[in-house]
Scaffold this active site. Structure first.
Site, short mmCIF file in Angstrom:
data_model
loop_
_atom_site.label_atom_id
_atom_site.label_comp_id
_atom_site.label_asym_id
_atom_site.label_seq_id
_atom_site.Cartn_x
_atom_site.Cartn_y
_atom_site.Cartn_z
N ALA A 190 4.58 29.79 -36.36
CA ALA A 190 4.04 30.07 -37.70
C ALA A 190 4.72 29.12 -38.68
O ALA A 190 5.95 29.06 -38.73
CB ALA A 190 4.28 31.52 -38.08
N ILE A 223 9.53 29.43 -35.94
CA ILE A 223 9.31 28.87 -37.27
C ILE A 223 8.97 27.39 -37.18
O ILE A 223 9.75 26.59 -36.67
CB ILE A 223 10.53 29.08 -38.18
CG1 ILE A 223 10.89 30.57 -38.26
CG2 ILE A 223 10.27 28.51 -39.56
CD1 ILE A 223 9.77 31.46 -38.75
N LYS A 224 7.81 27.06 -37.69
CA LYS A 224 7.33 25.67 -37.66
C LYS A 224 7.73 24.99 -38.97
O LYS A 224 7.40 25.46 -40.06
CB LYS A 224 5.81 25.67 -37.48
CG LYS A 224 5.25 24.41 -36.87
CD LYS A 224 3.77 24.64 -36.56
CE LYS A 224 3.15 23.42 -35.91
NZ LYS A 224 1.69 23.63 -35.72
N LEU A 225 8.44 23.87 -38.83
CA LEU A 225 9.01 23.17 -39.98
C LEU A 225 8.58 21.71 -39.98
O LEU A 225 8.45 21.10 -38.91
CB LEU A 225 10.54 23.24 -39.92
CG LEU A 225 11.16 24.64 -39.91
CD1 LEU A 225 12.52 24.60 -39.26
CD2 LEU A 225 11.25 25.17 -41.32
#
Length: 214
Positions: free
Chosen positions: A56, A82-84
């Site tokens: 996400a 967590i997509k960064l």
């Protein structure tokens, strides 16, 4: 090799899951927008279907904002990754989140050096985009091979997610190179199972079966 499905379409995820092909899911703001639904509602429904990593993506552009969003997102489910973005601020956030035991996926990677920086920051996953590189006449699969070599040379444990996959050849080459994961659109997943000789063989078997005395 693991297969993730690259979509926020819950119907597609359900269908791919019934085929036994889905080890995880990647989403992004563009895919969520296409669904026309609230972000958290989509993510929650996906976690109920797939028991695997669900990426996400944060929207903030500063590390502090990214970390704040991440802490909120991981409350949704234990499988949230967590997509960064691959930016200096994204690397700062990756370092901080990794130190807290929060899994991260650094995205929008287009060079081996970007992947190396993400791995050094402690990223759980790195996501190089092969299709977009091919679109501008660069060698998308070539950077996958280079990243694999660099990670193997130095023992980095970040997993390589080959992203922006456009066709079955991308999947084949990723497997030959030794990428850990391909995140694949549903349409390409279906293409992987198809071959005209398979269809012709089935047709021939059925035709021959009709000739068998009943």
């Amino acid at each position: 090799m693991k297969f993730f499905i690259d979509t926020a379409d819950v119907h597609e995820i359900r269908e791919a899951h019934t085929l036994g092909l889905v080890d995880g899911v990647t989403t992004n703001p563009s895919l969520i927008a296409k669904s026309g639904r609230k972000f958290k509602d989509v993510i929650k429904e996906i976690t109920a279907i797939v028991d695997g990593p669900i990426s996400a993506e944060v929207i903030a552009l500063d590390a502090e904002g990214m970390v704040k969003e991440a802490k909120d997102l991981v409350k949704i489910h234990k499988n949230i990754v967590i997509k960064l973005p691959m930016t200096p601020e994204g690397l700062k956030a990756t370092k901080q989140l990794s130190a807290k035991g929060i899994k991260t996926n650094v995205t929008l990677i287009f060079t081996p050096m970007q992947a190396l920086l993400a791995a050094k920051a402690g990223a759980t996953y790195v996501s190089p985009f092969v299709g977009r590189l091919d679109d501008i006449s660069q060698d998308g699969m070539g950077i996958i091979e280079e990243i694999r070599t660099i990670f193997d040379n130095y023992g980095y444990t970040s997993e390589i997610i080959v992203a922006s996959i456009r066709n079955p050849i991308h999947v084949l080459n990723s497997a030959l190179i030794g990428a850990d994961i391909c995140t694949i659109p549903y349409s390409v997943m279906l293409q992987l199972s198809k071959h005209p000789l398979t269809d012709a063989g089935i047709k021939k078997f059925l035709e021959d079966w009709e000739k068998v005395p009943k």
